[in-house]
Motif scaffolding. Structure first.
Motif, PDB file in Angstrom:
ATOM      1  N   GLU A  33      37.901  20.598  31.278  1.00  0.00           N
ATOM      2  CA  GLU A  33      36.644  20.787  31.994  1.00  0.00           C
ATOM      3  C   GLU A  33      35.920  21.988  31.370  1.00  0.00           C
ATOM      4  OE1 GLU A  33      35.746  18.664  34.301  1.00  0.00           O
ATOM      5  OE2 GLU A  33      37.658  17.574  34.276  1.00  0.00           O
ATOM      6  N   ASP A  34      34.825  22.413  31.983  1.00  0.00           N
ATOM      7  CA  ASP A  34      34.160  23.606  31.453  1.00  0.00           C
ATOM      8  C   ASP A  34      34.997  24.839  31.781  1.00  0.00           C
ATOM      9  OD1 ASP A  34      32.866  25.007  34.050  1.00  0.00           O
ATOM     10  OD2 ASP A  34      32.737  22.829  34.230  1.00  0.00           O
ATOM     11  N   ALA A  35      34.744  25.937  31.060  1.00  0.00           N
ATOM     12  CA  ALA A  35      35.560  27.141  31.155  1.00  0.00           C
ATOM     13  C   ALA A  35      35.657  27.680  32.578  1.00  0.00           C
ATOM     14  CB  ALA A  35      34.996  28.219  30.224  1.00  0.00           C
ATOM     15  N   ALA A  36      34.576  27.582  33.336  1.00  0.00           N
ATOM     16  CA  ALA A  36      34.551  28.126  34.698  1.00  0.00           C
ATOM     17  C   ALA A  36      35.592  27.462  35.592  1.00  0.00           C
ATOM     18  CB  ALA A  36      33.160  27.958  35.293  1.00  0.00           C
ATOM     19  N   THR A  37      35.930  26.220  35.300  1.00  0.00           N
ATOM     20  CA  THR A  37      36.939  25.504  36.090  1.00  0.00           C
ATOM     21  C   THR A  37      38.266  26.245  36.073  1.00  0.00           C
ATOM     22  OG1 THR A  37      35.892  23.388  35.537  1.00  0.00           O
ATOM     23  CG2 THR A  37      38.158  23.303  36.358  1.00  0.00           C
ATOM     24  N   TYR A  38      38.556  26.912  34.963  1.00  0.00           N
ATOM     25  CA  TYR A  38      39.817  27.625  34.812  1.00  0.00           C
ATOM     26  C   TYR A  38      39.667  29.127  35.089  1.00  0.00           C
ATOM     27  CZ  TYR A  38      40.315  23.211  32.397  1.00  0.00           C
ATOM     28  OH  TYR A  38      40.295  21.879  32.099  1.00  0.00           O
ATOM     29  N   GLY A  39      38.470  29.509  35.510  1.00  0.00           N
ATOM     30  CA  GLY A  39      38.246  30.914  35.821  1.00  0.00           C
ATOM     31  C   GLY A  39      38.208  31.799  34.594  1.00  0.00           C
ATOM     32  N   ILE A  40      37.750  31.254  33.480  1.00  0.00           N
ATOM     33  CA  ILE A  40      37.654  32.040  32.252  1.00  0.00           C
ATOM     34  C   ILE A  40      36.220  32.009  31.709  1.00  0.00           C
ATOM     35  CG2 ILE A  40      40.068  31.655  31.629  1.00  0.00           C
ATOM     36  CD1 ILE A  40      39.141  29.566  29.597  1.00  0.00           C
ATOM     37  N   PRO A 136      49.829  47.452  32.509  1.00  0.00           N
ATOM     38  CA  PRO A 136      49.501  47.616  31.083  1.00  0.00           C
ATOM     39  C   PRO A 136      48.977  46.358  30.409  1.00  0.00           C
ATOM     40  CG  PRO A 136      51.875  47.588  31.426  1.00  0.00           C
ATOM     41  CD  PRO A 136      51.250  47.690  32.778  1.00  0.00           C
ATOM     42  N   VAL A 137      49.323  45.190  30.923  1.00  0.00           N
ATOM     43  CA  VAL A 137      48.859  43.935  30.329  1.00  0.00           C
ATOM     44  C   VAL A 137      47.563  43.469  30.999  1.00  0.00           C
ATOM     45  CG1 VAL A 137      49.388  41.501  29.935  1.00  0.00           C
ATOM     46  CG2 VAL A 137      51.162  43.232  29.596  1.00  0.00           C
ATOM     47  N   LEU A 138      47.543  43.504  32.306  1.00  0.00           N
ATOM     48  CA  LEU A 138      46.379  42.992  33.034  1.00  0.00           C
ATOM     49  C   LEU A 138      45.129  43.813  32.779  1.00  0.00           C
ATOM     50  CD1 LEU A 138      48.049  42.145  36.474  1.00  0.00           C
ATOM     51  CD2 LEU A 138      47.628  40.622  34.536  1.00  0.00           C
ATOM     52  N   ASN A 139      45.297  45.073  32.388  1.00  0.00           N
ATOM     53  CA  ASN A 139      44.141  45.938  32.132  1.00  0.00           C
ATOM     54  C   ASN A 139      43.677  45.907  30.673  1.00  0.00           C
ATOM     55  OD1 ASN A 139      43.268  47.783  34.588  1.00  0.00           O
ATOM     56  ND2 ASN A 139      45.468  47.445  34.733  1.00  0.00           N
ATOM     57  N   TYR A 140      44.250  45.014  29.876  1.00  0.00           N
ATOM     58  CA  TYR A 140      43.799  44.860  28.498  1.00  0.00           C
ATOM     59  C   TYR A 140      42.314  44.476  28.509  1.00  0.00           C
ATOM     60  CZ  TYR A 140      43.633  42.861  23.736  1.00  0.00           C
ATOM     61  OH  TYR A 140      43.320  42.555  22.422  1.00  0.00           O
ATOM     62  N   GLU A 141      41.509  45.170  27.720  1.00  0.00           N
ATOM     63  CA  GLU A 141      40.053  45.003  27.759  1.00  0.00           C
ATOM     64  C   GLU A 141      39.625  43.551  27.547  1.00  0.00           C
ATOM     65  OE1 GLU A 141      36.026  46.756  25.554  1.00  0.00           O
ATOM     66  OE2 GLU A 141      38.017  47.453  24.944  1.00  0.00           O
ATOM     67  N   LYS A 142      40.234  42.876  26.572  1.00  0.00           N
ATOM     68  CA  LYS A 142      39.836  41.494  26.292  1.00  0.00           C
ATOM     69  C   LYS A 142      40.274  40.544  27.411  1.00  0.00           C
ATOM     70  CE  LYS A 142      39.511  41.699  21.241  1.00  0.00           C
ATOM     71  NZ  LYS A 142      39.996  41.142  19.960  1.00  0.00           N
ATOM     72  N   SER A 143      41.349  40.895  28.110  1.00  0.00           N
ATOM     73  CA  SER A 143      41.785  40.063  29.231  1.00  0.00           C
ATOM     74  C   SER A 143      40.791  40.159  30.372  1.00  0.00           C
ATOM     75  CB  SER A 143      43.178  40.493  29.708  1.00  0.00           C
ATOM     76  OG  SER A 143      44.137  40.272  28.700  1.00  0.00           O
ATOM     77  N   MET A 144      40.356  41.365  30.682  1.00  0.00           N
ATOM     78  CA  MET A 144      39.382  41.537  31.753  1.00  0.00           C
ATOM     79  C   MET A 144      38.077  40.815  31.419  1.00  0.00           C
ATOM     80  SD  MET A 144      40.127  45.487  32.927  1.00  0.00           S
ATOM     81  CE  MET A 144      39.381  45.280  34.559  1.00  0.00           C
ATOM     82  N   LYS A 145      37.715  40.848  30.133  1.00  0.00           N
ATOM     83  CA  LYS A 145      36.518  40.136  29.695  1.00  0.00           C
ATOM     84  C   LYS A 145      36.723  38.629  29.783  1.00  0.00           C
ATOM     85  CE  LYS A 145      33.357  39.598  25.761  1.00  0.00           C
ATOM     86  NZ  LYS A 145      33.064  39.984  24.358  1.00  0.00           N
ATOM     87  N   ARG A 146      37.882  38.169  29.360  1.00  0.00           N
ATOM     88  CA  ARG A 146      38.175  36.729  29.375  1.00  0.00           C
ATOM     89  C   ARG A 146      38.091  36.166  30.788  1.00  0.00           C
ATOM     90  NH1 ARG A 146      37.488  32.853  26.359  1.00  0.00           N
ATOM     91  NH2 ARG A 146      38.328  34.130  24.638  1.00  0.00           N
ATOM     92  N   TYR A 147      38.619  36.925  31.753  1.00  0.00           N
ATOM     93  CA  TYR A 147      38.627  36.444  33.127  1.00  0.00           C
ATOM     94  C   TYR A 147      37.410  36.911  33.921  1.00  0.00           C
ATOM     95  CZ  TYR A 147      43.391  34.992  32.072  1.00  0.00           C
ATOM     96  OH  TYR A 147      44.488  34.379  31.505  1.00  0.00           O
ATOM     97  N   GLY A 148      36.443  37.517  33.225  1.00  0.00           N
ATOM     98  CA  GLY A 148      35.201  37.927  33.868  1.00  0.00           C
ATOM     99  C   GLY A 148      35.425  38.861  35.037  1.00  0.00           C
ATOM    100  N   PHE A 149      36.331  39.832  34.851  1.00  0.00           N
ATOM    101  CA  PHE A 149      36.755  40.682  35.963  1.00  0.00           C
ATOM    102  C   PHE A 149      36.402  42.144  35.701  1.00  0.00           C
ATOM    103  CE2 PHE A 149      40.317  42.916  38.249  1.00  0.00           C
ATOM    104  CZ  PHE A 149      39.827  42.663  39.528  1.00  0.00           C
ATOM    105  N   ASP A 150      35.829  42.797  36.712  1.00  0.00           N
ATOM    106  CA  ASP A 150      35.381  44.175  36.553  1.00  0.00           C
ATOM    107  C   ASP A 150      36.317  45.197  37.180  1.00  0.00           C
ATOM    108  OD1 ASP A 150      34.993  43.757  39.225  1.00  0.00           O
ATOM    109  OD2 ASP A 150      32.816  44.103  39.208  1.00  0.00           O
ATOM    110  N   GLY A 151      37.455  44.737  37.701  1.00  0.00           N
ATOM    111  CA  GLY A 151      38.414  45.659  38.300  1.00  0.00           C
ATOM    112  C   GLY A 151      38.244  45.847  39.799  1.00  0.00           C
ATOM    113  N   ASN A 152      37.247  45.216  40.401  1.00  0.00           N
ATOM    114  CA  ASN A 152      37.015  45.343  41.833  1.00  0.00           C
ATOM    115  C   ASN A 152      37.894  44.334  42.577  1.00  0.00           C
ATOM    116  OD1 ASN A 152      36.086  45.574  44.423  1.00  0.00           O
ATOM    117  ND2 ASN A 152      33.970  45.025  43.987  1.00  0.00           N
ATOM    118  N   VAL A 153      38.820  44.837  43.378  1.00  0.00           N
ATOM    119  CA  VAL A 153      39.776  43.957  44.043  1.00  0.00           C
ATOM    120  C   VAL A 153      39.385  43.613  45.475  1.00  0.00           C
ATOM    121  CG1 VAL A 153      41.672  44.858  42.647  1.00  0.00           C
ATOM    122  CG2 VAL A 153      41.207  45.873  44.887  1.00  0.00           C
TER     123      VAL A 153
END
Length: 409
Positions: A33-40, A136-153
């Motif tokens: 499907e499109d990328a948004a379907t997978y949350g990326i 240490p893994v979840l805060n990887y810059e490219k991971s946060m970008k990939r999942y469109g996440f700004d750190g706000n929980v």
């Protein structure tokens, strides 16, 4: 005549080739499907970048993953030898969504629920679980970008597939099956945020049934969570401290990369007594680098003077922490197990996450080979019940084979 025979053979060969190509295409075809379907987020990765990520993941698992031989024996899948097939799957992906699906399919070939790629919901669920600590893994810059996440929980809901982290749904159900004789507890998940909440409920119920002949604890379908949940229950029901000890083996050096994943008190496998090694499958000595002996201890802390029998109902879906409960209950003598062999993969050390360097996709993978008391691999032989019957749950307990086996025992 010879020419016609040759043409006939050629036609057969061509048809065979076409059939093989069709089968190969079916094996490697990717539909997404499109990328948004997978949350990326789509970033239009190049084929070279995708292949680099695949090679990184392949090498990471080749060096650290424990169950390649188990996968071959149980499912006839030689994951490492499938490298060319997986390369082809990656090469034909046309966008990042297809790349995500390809990685997912490749990891699914390992047939291990602890090993998978994170979609956006799962990534956020784990991020919230570890917050405010910076994973240490979840805060990887490219991971946060990939999942469109700004750190706000603040607005993160927890993914339903991982509700053992925390869920607002009720996970504990209790019932009286036969007045003054048989009590019943159903535990759907070892959910983190129910450990304290359900402690009081468990205590209240067990006090009400402390003079019953039998207590049935049903963990069928329970895929795990946190050990404190089940240890609280055991602690109410025992008069003396119960113990069980398990060997675990590890390979590779990925755990050394992060303090979170290091295994405390581990020792090089060369220091393990040869007599002990002979009790384990030969691959333990050949493929593993270090080991631990893990002692599971549960002490009585609120004695109810329960004198009845405890039965634990299990099925193929019992996994991870629920699996630890099942194996401990059997090996310590706490309960009589009824049902079918469990799902296995009893773990002690933290299960590692890893990010793929280019895409930032995060994967989780099993990295611990647990050994049963009989010397077999837990992920291979699982935990076998004392009484084997059809483990299918039935809302009518008079027609539930597991419950009836406990009542009649």
């Amino acid at each position: 005549m010879v020419r016609k025979r040759f043409m006939g053979i050629s036609a057969v060969l061509l048809i065979t080739v076409f059939i093989l190509m069709a089968c190969t295409d079916e094996e490697t075809a990717i539909a997404a499907e499109d990328a948004a379907t997978y949350g990326i987020i789509e970033t239009h990765m190049s084929t070279e970048e995708k292949l680099e990520d695949f090679y990184y993941m392949y090498k990471l698992l080749e060096d650290n993953y424990p169950f390649f031989n188990v996968n071959k024996r149980l499912y006839n899948v030689d994951w490492l030898k499938n490298k060319k097939k997986y390369e082809k799957m990656i090469k034909i992906t046309k966008n990042d969504a297809e790349f995500f699906v390809a990685i997912d399919k490749i990891l699914n070939d390992l047939n291990n629920p602890h090993t998978h790629v994170f979609n956006g919901n799962v990534y956020r669920s784990y991020y919230k679980h570890f917050y405010p600590d910076e994973h240490p893994v979840l805060n990887y810059e490219k991971s946060m970008k990939r999942y469109g996440f700004d750190g706000n929980v603040e607005n993160i809901g927890l993914d339903s597939d991982f509700d053992f982290l925390a869920t607002n749904d009720e996970v504990l159900k209790t019932a009286i099956l036969i007045e003054n004789k048989v009590a019943y507890m159903k535990i759907d998940s070892m959910s983190y945020n129910h450990i304290k909440e359900d402690y009081a409920k468990v205590e209240k119920f067990l006090k009400e049934v402390k003079d019953y002949e039998k207590l049935i604890i049903d963990i069928r379908g329970n895929t795990g969570g946190f050990d404190d949940y089940w240890k609280n229950i055991v602690g109410f029901l025992i008069d003396d401290t119960l113990k069980a000890e398990y060997y675990c083996f590890y390979r590779g050096n990925y755990r050394d990369k992060y303090d979170l994943y290091k295994v405390p008190l581990s020792k090089p496998i060369r220091k393990l007594d040869e007599e002990a090694l002979r009790k384990f499958p030969s691959e333990v000595k050949e493929d593993y680098d270090y080991y631990t002996k893990n002692l599971v201890i549960v002490k009585p802390w609120n004695i109810l003077d329960f004198k009845g029998k405890v039965y634990l109902l299990v099925d193929r879906y019992v996994f991870s922490s629920a699996e630890k409960f099942a194996s401990f209950a059997k090996d310590s003598g706490f309960a009589i197990l009824i049902g079918e062999p469990t799902g296995g993969d009893r773990v002690f050390a933290e299960i590692p996450f890893a990010y793929l360097p280019n895409s930032g996709l995060v994967i989780r993978f099993s990295a611990e080979l647990g050994i049963n008391n009989d010397g077999t691999i837990n992920m291979e032989t699982k935990t076998t019940p004392h009484i084997r019957v059809d483990a299918t749950p039935n809302e009518d307990f008079t027609k539930d084979a597991c419950i009836q086996a406990a009542i009649k025992d």
